[in-house]
Design an enzyme around this catalytic site. Structure first.
Site, PDB file in Angstrom:
ATOM      1  N   LYS A 119       0.821  -1.223   0.000  1.00 63.58           N
ATOM      2  CA  LYS A 119       0.000   0.000   0.000  1.00 63.58           C
ATOM      3  C   LYS A 119       0.853   1.272   0.000  1.00 63.58           C
ATOM      4  O   LYS A 119       0.464   2.282  -0.597  1.00 63.58           O
ATOM      5  CB  LYS A 119      -0.952   0.016   1.202  1.00 63.58           C
ATOM      6  CG  LYS A 119      -1.849  -1.208   1.314  1.00 63.58           C
ATOM      7  CD  LYS A 119      -2.652  -1.476   0.063  1.00 63.58           C
ATOM      8  CE  LYS A 119      -3.165  -2.905   0.013  1.00 63.58           C
ATOM      9  NZ  LYS A 119      -3.295  -3.479  -1.320  1.00 63.58           N
ATOM     10  N   GLU A 202      -3.096   7.810   7.146  1.00 64.53           N
ATOM     11  CA  GLU A 202      -3.835   8.555   6.122  1.00 64.53           C
ATOM     12  C   GLU A 202      -4.837   9.452   6.828  1.00 64.53           C
ATOM     13  O   GLU A 202      -5.317   9.110   7.912  1.00 64.53           O
ATOM     14  CB  GLU A 202      -4.626   7.591   5.211  1.00 64.53           C
ATOM     15  CG  GLU A 202      -3.832   7.048   4.069  1.00 64.53           C
ATOM     16  CD  GLU A 202      -4.654   6.141   3.167  1.00 64.53           C
ATOM     17  OE1 GLU A 202      -5.876   6.009   3.366  1.00 64.53           O
ATOM     18  OE2 GLU A 202      -4.054   5.562   2.257  1.00 64.53           O
ATOM     19  N   HIS A 237     -16.273  -5.027   6.182  1.00 63.35           N
ATOM     20  CA  HIS A 237     -15.485  -5.176   4.959  1.00 63.35           C
ATOM     21  C   HIS A 237     -15.925  -6.342   4.089  1.00 63.35           C
ATOM     22  O   HIS A 237     -15.250  -6.703   3.142  1.00 63.35           O
ATOM     23  CB  HIS A 237     -13.987  -5.255   5.278  1.00 63.35           C
ATOM     24  CG  HIS A 237     -13.553  -4.134   6.174  1.00 63.35           C
ATOM     25  ND1 HIS A 237     -13.552  -2.819   5.763  1.00 63.35           N
ATOM     26  CD2 HIS A 237     -13.162  -4.115   7.457  1.00 63.35           C
ATOM     27  CE1 HIS A 237     -13.170  -2.055   6.770  1.00 63.35           C
ATOM     28  NE2 HIS A 237     -12.921  -2.811   7.813  1.00 63.35           N
ATOM     29  N   ARG A 294      -7.192  -8.466  -9.818  1.00 60.54           N
ATOM     30  CA  ARG A 294      -7.883  -9.737 -10.088  1.00 60.54           C
ATOM     31  C   ARG A 294      -9.281  -9.444 -10.634  1.00 60.54           C
ATOM     32  O   ARG A 294      -9.723  -8.300 -10.641  1.00 60.54           O
ATOM     33  CB  ARG A 294      -8.026 -10.526  -8.789  1.00 60.54           C
ATOM     34  CG  ARG A 294      -8.820  -9.746  -7.757  1.00 60.54           C
ATOM     35  CD  ARG A 294      -9.378 -10.567  -6.622  1.00 60.54           C
ATOM     36  NE  ARG A 294     -10.367  -9.818  -5.885  1.00 60.54           N
ATOM     37  CZ  ARG A 294     -10.123  -8.926  -4.939  1.00 60.54           C
ATOM     38  NH1 ARG A 294      -8.881  -8.654  -4.593  1.00 60.54           N
ATOM     39  NH2 ARG A 294     -11.109  -8.287  -4.341  1.00 60.54           N
TER      40      ARG A 294
END
Ligand code: MV4
Length: 503
Positions: A119, A202, A237, A294
């Site tokens: 990331k 972040e 999630h 993907r």
């Protein structure tokens, strides 16, 4: 046109293995399935031309075994491997091992997978390419370093794992006093989940929408996008409902975020189908989050709206074909919604509810697509993801797609295991959903959607149905021999008019 390959191995199971097999068969490609001991009777094993047992139920001993899968590819003479989603699909070591074995990996180059898997690295890559990322920090040295960066960025901030994904190791920090303990927690969770304790910061985007852009790139430098999917209805999630287009995106915004996604794909040398995940803040600003290298679970909503077969396109591209269309020839039509039908109990915190499916009736009719991986009589293994099927509806507009979904959910019957069907039906008729007021906190804001108490037809009809069932059983038990009762019940499934499924 000759197919790009004669034989393809599908390194997956369930509905996505079936989906890939269907694409191959339409293209005239022979298929090779692999399966674990828990999947001897699975649908993908029945549909493929050949099937090979690769190990015991745990995926670490079967669907994740690179050596066994490559061995089957060699023995069966498969020229390419499609990894589906999950399992080995984002494992760059697997893509490399395929390349080394002379087998085509139907997906992006391992270098692109690696660049997007980290990331921190992908944030740097995107910043250099001019793609907007959320203001953030480099990897943090310690809690003191975290405070320094947090004060520069401004609270609230979010601690994230560099190797992360799926929300693991994330912590919201609202003041400097909270930093020491939350930093240690995030670091610990990153280490135990990913074997890498690197964390970074972040700016925390409050009540964001999860919007993602579908891209498709060939190996000759062309890349296009197929608009966005809105995936804001999720729980911890796990996405539960997805749609395309997003109710808040106009043509101009679509072109802007589409160009962002194409820039992101080109910056990492992407080839194949991929998804650029973005967050949209309440102020309407878009930020790059991560790229999923993907095919995604929710790809069918894009296929329905754009009239494209993404799996066939991936296979053609893996065979070296150029994209057969340019961006100006790609147009959306209508609206599509997907519900993930899972073997979980929404009223019990989405507790997994595997078991044997006694009977299953799939919906059909106008605008309905049903991508299933199970059938009546199949035992859903406890070892894997509990996704039973995806129900996708298309309509000329969002309201028609939602009405068709409600109707299709009413037709769908899964007997023997607890499922999310009633939950999905409640969402489809909920005023906030119909108004398009979606964000990642939607289910927390509407907890009534998780309870069965708001189902008028359930509370009344279910009591009646239970009573009828009870008295029928009593009758059978007292009037007939036990054996005869069993036969009588089995025969009810063959006669729809007496099945008890009246809706
Ligand atoms: C965020 C965020 C708010 N601000 N990053 C969660 C999983 C990972 N893919 C990114 N995630 C988030 N990152 C910043 N700077 C909120 C989330 C988030 C989220 C994102 C997408 C879908 C659902 C979510 C649920 C909670 C938090």
């Amino acid at each position: 046109m000759a197919p790009p390959f004669k034989k393809v191995l599908i390194a997956n199971r369930g509905e996505i293995a079936v989906r890939v097999i269907r694409a191959c068969h339409e293209m005239g490609i022979r298929t090779v399935a692999v399966y674990s001991e828990a999947d001897r009777d699975a649908l993908h094993v029945r549909y493929a031309h050949e099937a090979y047992l690769i190990g015991p139920p745990p995926s670490s001993e079967s669907y994740l075994r690179i050596d066994k899968i490559l061995d089957v590819a060699e023995r069966s003479g498969a020229e390419a491997i499609h990894p589906g989603y999950g399992f080995l699909s984002e494992n760059d070591a697997f893509a490399r091992a395929c390349r080394d074995a002379g087998i085509v990996f139907v997906g992006p180059p391992p270098e692109a997978m690696e660049a997007m898997g980290d990331k921190v690295r992908s944030r740097e890559l995107m910043t250099k390419a001019g793609v907007a990322v959320v203001p953030g920090s480099p990897p943090l040295k310690d809690a003191k370093d975290a405070v320094r960066h947090a004060e520069r960025i401004g609270y609230p901030v979010l601690l994230k794992a560099a190797s992360g994904g799926g929300g693991k190791g994330m912590r919201v920090v609202r003041s400097s006093a909270e930093v020491p303990s939350l930093f240690a927690q995030a670091q610990g969770e990153a280490r135990s989940s990913f074997g890498d304790e690197t964390v970074f910061l972040e700016k925390f985007v409050e009540r964001p929408r999860h919007i993602e852009v579908q891209v498709l790139a060939d190996s000759r430098g062309s890349c296009v996008h197929f608009g966005e999917r809105e995936c804001s209805i999720q729980r911890r999630h796990q996405k539960l409902i997805e749609e395309s287009p997003s109710p808040v995106i106009d043509a101009e915004t679509r072109a802007t975020i589409g160009a962002m996604a194409v820039t992101a794909a080109k910056a990492c040398g992407y080839v194949s189908a991929g998804t650029v995940e973005m967050l949209r803040g309440a102020d309407g600003a878009f930020y790059f989050m991560e790229m999923n290298t993907r095919l995604q679970v929710e790809h069918p909503v894009t296929e329905m709206v754009y009239g494209v077969d993404l799996v066939k396109a991936m296979i053609e591209i893996a065979g070296g074909a150029a994209l057969p269309f340019t961006q100006d020839r790609i147009a959306a039509r209508g609206h599509a919604i997907e519900c993930r039908i899972i073997a979980e109990d929404p009223s019990r915190n989405f507790m997994p509810a595997p078991g044997t499916i006694r009977a299953l009736r799939a919906p059909a009719g106008p605008g309905v697509r049903y991508d299933g991986g199970v059938y009546g009589g199949f035992t859903v293994p406890v070892e894997y993801d509990p996704l039973l099927a995806k129900l996708i509806t298309w309509g000329g507009d969002r309201n028609e797609a939602a009405a068709r979904m409600t109707r299709a959910l009413d037709e769908l019957r899964v007997d023997g295991v607890k499922t999310s069907i009633a939950f999905h039906r409640r969402v489809m008729t909920h005023p906030a959903f119909l108004a398009g007021e979606l964000h990642t906190g939607f289910l927390e804001e509407h907890p009534e959607l998780l309870s069965t108490e708001t189902d008028p037809w359930l509370s009344e009809v279910a009591v009646l149905a239970a009573a009828v069932h009870h008295f029928r059983r009593l009758e059978q038990l007292s009037l007939r021999k036990p054996q005869a009762a069993a036969v009588s019940r089995a025969s009810e499934w063959k006669r729809p008019s007496r099945s008890g499924w009246r809706r």
